[in-house]
Scaffold this motif. Structure first.
Motif, PDB file in Angstrom:
ATOM      1  N   UNK A 235       0.836  -1.197   0.000  1.00 13.68           N
ATOM      2  CA  UNK A 235       0.000   0.000   0.000  1.00 13.68           C
ATOM      3  C   UNK A 235       0.871   1.247   0.000  1.00 13.68           C
ATOM      4  N   UNK A 236       1.880   1.249   0.842  1.00 13.24           N
ATOM      5  CA  UNK A 236       2.792   2.392   0.928  1.00 13.24           C
ATOM      6  C   UNK A 236       3.445   2.676  -0.422  1.00 13.24           C
ATOM      7  N   UNK A 237       3.878   1.637  -1.089  1.00 14.02           N
ATOM      8  CA  UNK A 237       4.521   1.783  -2.391  1.00 14.02           C
ATOM      9  C   UNK A 237       3.542   2.324  -3.432  1.00 14.02           C
ATOM     10  N   UNK A 238       2.337   1.744  -3.461  1.00  8.87           N
ATOM     11  CA  UNK A 238       1.372   2.145  -4.475  1.00  8.87           C
ATOM     12  C   UNK A 238       0.801   3.534  -4.213  1.00  8.87           C
ATOM     13  N   UNK A 239       0.863   3.991  -2.963  1.00  4.61           N
ATOM     14  CA  UNK A 239       0.429   5.348  -2.664  1.00  4.61           C
ATOM     15  C   UNK A 239       1.349   6.389  -3.300  1.00  4.61           C
ATOM     16  N   UNK A 240       2.598   5.979  -3.569  1.00  4.74           N
ATOM     17  CA  UNK A 240       3.560   6.860  -4.235  1.00  4.74           C
ATOM     18  C   UNK A 240       3.600   6.577  -5.735  1.00  4.74           C
ATOM     19  N   UNK A 241       3.671   5.298  -6.088  1.00  4.85           N
ATOM     20  CA  UNK A 241       3.744   4.887  -7.503  1.00  4.85           C
ATOM     21  C   UNK A 241       2.318   4.577  -7.972  1.00  4.85           C
ATOM     22  N   UNK A 242       1.572   5.612  -8.256  1.00  7.09           N
ATOM     23  CA  UNK A 242       0.128   5.497  -8.418  1.00  7.09           C
ATOM     24  C   UNK A 242      -0.299   4.701  -9.647  1.00  7.09           C
ATOM     25  N   UNK A 243       0.550   4.587 -10.638  1.00  9.19           N
ATOM     26  CA  UNK A 243       0.165   3.868 -11.842  1.00  9.19           C
ATOM     27  C   UNK A 243       0.682   2.445 -11.915  1.00  9.19           C
ATOM     28  N   UNK A 244       1.210   1.920 -10.790  1.00 10.63           N
ATOM     29  CA  UNK A 244       1.930   0.638 -10.842  1.00 10.63           C
ATOM     30  C   UNK A 244       1.114  -0.547 -10.362  1.00 10.63           C
TER      31      UNK A 244
END
Length: 343
Positions: A235-244
């Motif tokens: 979740x933390x990662x996808x909150x930054x890398x929104x298109x991944x």
């Protein structure tokens, strides 16, 4: 923590749709073939751990890409040199932990088993008493922890390396002196349980698997219903890398205990805690209900701890295992295990 997931009757029927990659089997066949080009035993050294009734070996074996992985081997004193070949339990460690000291886990050796405790590459500094195996591979941008290391490519992901190590730990256990190669069991708690599920699906001819409150299962469900870490790293990662999102979950599908456990052939004893926000019950039941679904489901049991969180059963579960495993081994004819190994 109050009950937050599906009611138990629904959990017992929970069979989510699968999102297996089409090349999952080829991916792992290639990965393991590459690892097995290396001789598995690198070094086995008898050490004085201060234990008089148990022999202790410091094992180094060739894991992913032949990289050295450490493990402790404990066994009844003198059993490497004489007596009947012994069954083996290969144990994998929870998230952030390392193999620590050899004297920390003695139950299986004192119960008459050879016990192999695999160190966890690149971990061992969050809890416990340390680890001794580095992870030499690099990573692109990642959130803290190991969940997102190499997240854009399954070939580069951390769990490709760790799960390969686990399979090679089984290979190494079978190469030790005076062990019964047909009676090898994999076990672990949390991350160790998820890795045990992977090993159960990727190793031929195992006698049993014992995943406790397993992590690394049904990732999309996990991130939808818990804020807890380590799933929170995604979740933390996808909150930054929104298109991944699509790429991230495609990568994680190669390392999902639901998918890999479907390929297992060995009897299994799971555990689940219904108030567990770290490894939510529905993610565990997804793996349990799909377990060995491709191979003709063998005996598969689950212990449900209604009032516990991620600690699960602890000593109660070990007591259950110490009774369940000899019963399963006694009921598994050598010919049946050999047939499973030949599949």
């Amino acid at each position: 923590m109050a009950l937050f997931d599906l009611p138990l009757p629904e959990l017992e029927r929970y069979l989510p749709e699968l999102d297996e990659p089409a090349d999952l089997d080829d991916f792992w066949a290639t990965t393991l073939a590459e690892a097995r080009r290396h001789e598995v035993l690198v070094d086995v050294t008898r050490v004085d751990a201060g234990l008089r009734l148990v022999d202790t070996d410091d094992l180094t074996f060739a894991g992913f890409d032949g990289q050295p992985v450490r493990a402790w081997v404990t066994r009844p004193a003198g059993s490497a040199e004489q007596g009947e070949p012994l069954p083996v339990v290969v144990e994998f460690i929870g998230y952030g932990g390392g193999r620590g000291f050899a004297h920390e886990r003695l139950a299986w050796a004192t119960a008459g088993f050879v016990h192999v405790v695999m160190d966890t590459r690149g971990q061992g500094s969050t809890w416990g008493n340390g680890g001794h195996t580095p992870d030499p591979a690099g990573s692109g941008p990642a959130s803290p922890g190991v969940m997102t290391r190499g997240i854009h490519d399954p070939e580069q992901h951390y769990y490709r390396r760790l799960m390969t190590d686990a399979v090679r730990a089984v290979d190494a256990a079978r190469a030790l002196p005076n062990v019964d190669q047909r009676r090898v069991t994999v076990a672990g708690i949390s991350q160790g349980g998820g890795v045990a599920l992977a090993a159960a699906g990727l190793c031929d001819g195992l006698a049993a698997a014992m995943p406790d409150v397993p992590f690394l299962c049904h990732y999309r469900r996990a991130v939808d219903i818990t804020d807890a870490f380590p799933y929170g790293e995604l979740v933390q990662y996808l909150a930054v890398h929104r298109g991944a999102e699509e790429r991230v979950f495609r990568t994680m599908a190669y390392f999902d205990g639901v998918h890999l456990g479907r390929r297992a052939t060995a009897p299994a004893l799971f555990s689940v805690a219904l108030r567990d926000a770290t490894c939510p019950p529905s993610t565990v039941f997804a793996a349990y209900n799909h377990y060995a679904g491709l191979t003709g489901r063998p005996r598969t049991d689950i212990e449900v701890y209604t009032f516990n969180q991620h600690e699960g059963g602890q000593a109660f579960q070990l007591d259950r295992q110490l009774r369940w495993l000899p019963e399963v081994l006694a009921a598994t004819p050598a010919a049946q295990v050999a047939e499973a190994a030949a599949r």
